[in-house]
Design an enzyme around this catalytic site. Structure first.
Site, PDB file in Angstrom:
ATOM      1  N   ASN A 168       0.800  -1.226   0.000  1.00  0.00           N
ATOM      2  CA  ASN A 168       0.000   0.000   0.000  1.00  0.00           C
ATOM      3  C   ASN A 168       0.835   1.279   0.000  1.00  0.00           C
ATOM      4  O   ASN A 168       0.411   2.304  -0.539  1.00  0.00           O
ATOM      5  CB  ASN A 168      -0.999   0.004   1.158  1.00  0.00           C
ATOM      6  CG  ASN A 168      -0.339  -0.225   2.504  1.00  0.00           C
ATOM      7  OD1 ASN A 168       0.748  -0.783   2.598  1.00  0.00           O
ATOM      8  ND2 ASN A 168      -1.013   0.195   3.562  1.00  0.00           N
ATOM      9  N   GLY A 242       1.931  -5.904   7.890  1.00  0.00           N
ATOM     10  CA  GLY A 242       1.112  -6.769   7.062  1.00  0.00           C
ATOM     11  C   GLY A 242      -0.150  -7.206   7.777  1.00  0.00           C
ATOM     12  O   GLY A 242      -0.564  -6.614   8.778  1.00  0.00           O
ATOM     13  N   SER A 243      -0.743  -8.252   7.275  1.00  0.00           N
ATOM     14  CA  SER A 243      -1.999  -8.763   7.817  1.00  0.00           C
ATOM     15  C   SER A 243      -1.753  -9.575   9.086  1.00  0.00           C
ATOM     16  O   SER A 243      -0.620  -9.984   9.378  1.00  0.00           O
ATOM     17  CB  SER A 243      -2.695  -9.644   6.784  1.00  0.00           C
ATOM     18  OG  SER A 243      -1.931 -10.829   6.554  1.00  0.00           O
ATOM     19  N   VAL A 244      -2.826  -9.840   9.816  1.00  0.00           N
ATOM     20  CA  VAL A 244      -2.711 -10.680  11.013  1.00  0.00           C
ATOM     21  C   VAL A 244      -2.222 -12.085  10.663  1.00  0.00           C
ATOM     22  O   VAL A 244      -1.315 -12.609  11.321  1.00  0.00           O
ATOM     23  CB  VAL A 244      -4.054 -10.725  11.773  1.00  0.00           C
ATOM     24  CG1 VAL A 244      -4.009 -11.758  12.895  1.00  0.00           C
ATOM     25  CG2 VAL A 244      -4.380  -9.339  12.347  1.00  0.00           C
ATOM     26  N   GLU A 264       3.473  -4.758  12.908  1.00  0.00           N
ATOM     27  CA  GLU A 264       2.394  -3.782  12.768  1.00  0.00           C
ATOM     28  C   GLU A 264       1.394  -4.412  11.810  1.00  0.00           C
ATOM     29  O   GLU A 264       1.650  -4.505  10.613  1.00  0.00           O
ATOM     30  CB  GLU A 264       2.945  -2.458  12.225  1.00  0.00           C
ATOM     31  CG  GLU A 264       1.974  -1.300  12.397  1.00  0.00           C
ATOM     32  CD  GLU A 264       1.200  -1.000  11.133  1.00  0.00           C
ATOM     33  OE1 GLU A 264       0.091  -1.571  10.986  1.00  0.00           O
ATOM     34  OE2 GLU A 264       1.684  -0.220  10.311  1.00  0.00           O
ATOM     35  N   CYS A 299      -3.891   0.038   6.875  1.00  0.00           N
ATOM     36  CA  CYS A 299      -4.212  -0.644   8.131  1.00  0.00           C
ATOM     37  C   CYS A 299      -4.881   0.297   9.119  1.00  0.00           C
ATOM     38  O   CYS A 299      -5.600  -0.140  10.019  1.00  0.00           O
ATOM     39  CB  CYS A 299      -2.950  -1.247   8.741  1.00  0.00           C
ATOM     40  SG  CYS A 299      -1.618  -0.048   8.968  1.00  0.00           S
ATOM     41  N   GLU A 478       6.271   1.843  16.514  1.00  0.00           N
ATOM     42  CA  GLU A 478       7.106   2.422  15.461  1.00  0.00           C
ATOM     43  C   GLU A 478       6.951   3.941  15.452  1.00  0.00           C
ATOM     44  O   GLU A 478       6.217   4.514  16.237  1.00  0.00           O
ATOM     45  CB  GLU A 478       6.700   1.845  14.096  1.00  0.00           C
ATOM     46  CG  GLU A 478       6.921   0.341  13.977  1.00  0.00           C
ATOM     47  CD  GLU A 478       6.614  -0.187  12.590  1.00  0.00           C
ATOM     48  OE1 GLU A 478       7.528  -0.733  11.963  1.00  0.00           O
ATOM     49  OE2 GLU A 478       5.460  -0.029  12.142  1.00  0.00           O
TER      50      GLU A 478
END
Length: 499
Positions: A168, A242-244, A264, A299, A478
């Site tokens: 993204n 990224g994704s879970v 994250e 996200c 972060e």
């Protein structure tokens, strides 16, 4: 610069001029083209057309890149902190010099509007400068012992850090996320998204002379490449955006070597509209918070909008009108475009499946939900900005991260029921609260189970403010001094001062 020199809004003809010249596999200060390496064709999401062919890292390439990073790590750690900071600032300056070309490359490869990608390049440059300014904060403490000894701590780099990031914001993550580990004295191996690797490859080309060989390395690849990095015994830390499911996979792969992880992950973020909210500002905030510019591929998008029943009907209509007025899908390399394309066919198909699920489960489609009718967009991965009303917490679109341009709007009346619904998911990344009552705002923020919360605002990231999630939305923080410390370890030293 290439883009400035062209007096036109449509920049598609300039894409060939900004493509990287290298393969995609960079380690030890050199580009590599191993015999038998698999090839990946990366496409332009706005047109569906092929952009470039790059090489994919297998297990052997991962081993070689990690070995190069490990060999370079000790010498880089010994470089004085202010010199490390100076080189990061040089990297930031070089990014600014090439920002417009990089923005065009990113928009062509990930589908986000070129005007937004220019801002991404600036954010990346700022993050390099920010962490360059923190290098002298890598200091320890003295601890009073009471027994006449001297006890102190020092922070040391971890060694080899692998960073994996999504499609993204490819360049912003590629350049911005090397800053903290490099500032702390680590060598870095980055794995760009397989959907949009080109801007990261170009970054390696731009920065190759600024860091010693092996300090900065790049491996293009998919899940197998990421898994090899996460499980590699010589990788001391792995950081993923990224994704879970991707985060869980990284944790499993990192478990055998007990390596440090910074994650994250996804979000299904809530925006809460109280009855006393400034109506127009809240409407604009609801549209902006959904990040339609990036097709909702963020996200931090506030994709769950909880509106008090006293405002509900009027608010839904206003959000729909504002969305349709501001966000119209267009070719990403056109400077007039305010909403780009989804990053891939997979993202496109997944988004339309969620739209169908919303319809089947009884949500009311207010607008969007289909491919635009503009013939110019027919081959691209475009979905109109989509808004569902009358969404229930049990619906699929209310519970799963879509990562597409789909906003779900809920009606609420009782505050207890509201927070049961808001906090009833395993996500907890961001949240947004809109009210004129400061006491109510603070109390709501305390009840909201998320790591980063805005009051009467949304989407903005504050320099130095730690960003990260609760629950399954991540581990660690972060964009702050905490991120710098994530890539260090603390050593305690006790000196007996006997006479």
């Amino acid at each position: 610069m290439t883009i400035e020199a062209k007096d036109t809004n449509d920049l598609s003809a300039l894409i060939a001029d900004v493509l990287p010249k290298s393969s995609g596999l960079y380690w030890g200060g050199e580009w590599h083209s191993p015999d038998g390496a698999q090839k990946l064709t990366t496409v332009n999401p706005s047109t569906g057309e092929a952009l470039a062919e790059v090489l994919v890292a297998g297990a052997a390439e991962v081993d070689a890149a990690v070995a190069a990073a490990k060999a370079a790590a000790a010498a880089w750690a010994a470089v004085p902190p202010l010199e490390r900071g100076r080189r990061l600032r040089l990297a930031a300056a070089r990014i600014r010099e090439n920002a417009l070309d990089l923005a065009l490359l990113d928009s062509a490869n990930c589908g986000n509007p070129v005007s937004a990608m220019i801002a991404d390049a600036e954010i990346a440059a700022f993050q390099l400068e920010y962490f360059a300014g923190l290098v002298l904060e890598l200091k320890g403490e003295t601890i009073p012992t009471g027994n006449g000894s001297l006890n102190y701590t020092k922070r040391e780099p971890l060694g080899v850090v692998a960073r994996i990031f999504p499609f993204n914001h490819p360049f912003m993550f590629a350049a911005g996320k090397i800053a903290a580990p490099l500032a702390a004295g680590n060598a870095v191996v980055v794995k760009p998204p397989e959907q949009a690797p080109l801007s990261t490859i170009r970054l390696m080309e731009l920065l190759s002379d600024l860091f010693p060989p092996g300090v900065l390395n790049c491996l293009v690849g998919g899940r197998e490449t990421g898994a090899a990095l996460a499980s590699h015994p010589d990788v001391a830390a792995i950081a993923l955006i990224g994704s879970v499911p991707a985060g869980k996979a990284v944790l499993h792969a990192a478990a055998d070597s007990l390596k440090h992880t910074l994650l994250e992950l996804g979000g299904k973020n809530a925006m809460i509209i109280y009855p006393d909210a400034d109506f127009e500002k809240a409407v604009n905030g609801a549209v902006r918070g959904m990040n339609f510019t990036w097709c909702g591929q963020s996200c931090g998008s506030t994709s769950r909008l909880f509106v008090h029943e006293s405002l509900y009907d009027r608010f839904v209509a206003a959000v729909a009108a504002r969305t349709q007025a501001v966000h119209r899908p267009g070719i990403a390399t056109d400077r007039r475009t305010t909403m780009g394309a989804l990053a891939s066919q997979i993202q496109y198909d997944k988004t339309l499946r969620y739209v169908q699920a919303g319809l089947e489960e009884g949500a009311t489609l207010v607008c969007g939900g289909k491919h635009p009718i503009d013939p110019i967009l027919v081959k691209g991965f475009f979905v109109e900005p989509t808004i569902f009303a009358d969404v229930k917490p049990s619906m699929t679109i209310a519970r799963e991260e879509i990562f597409g341009p789909v906003l779900s709007i809920f009606r609420w009346g009782d505050e207890g029921d509201l927070f049961a619904a808001v906090n009833g998911l395993e996500f907890g990344l961001t949240g947004s609260i809109w009210t004129r009552d400061l006491t109510r705002a603070h109390r709501a923020a305390a009840r909201l189970e998320a790591g980063y919360i805005w009051i009467n605002d949304c989407s903005a990231h504050i320099p130095g403010a730690p960003f990260g999630g609760y629950k399954q939305s991540g581990i660690g923080r972060e964009e702050s001094k905490e991120e710098l410390f994530e890539f260090t370890r603390i050593k305690n030293i006790n000196v007996a001062l006997s006479e």
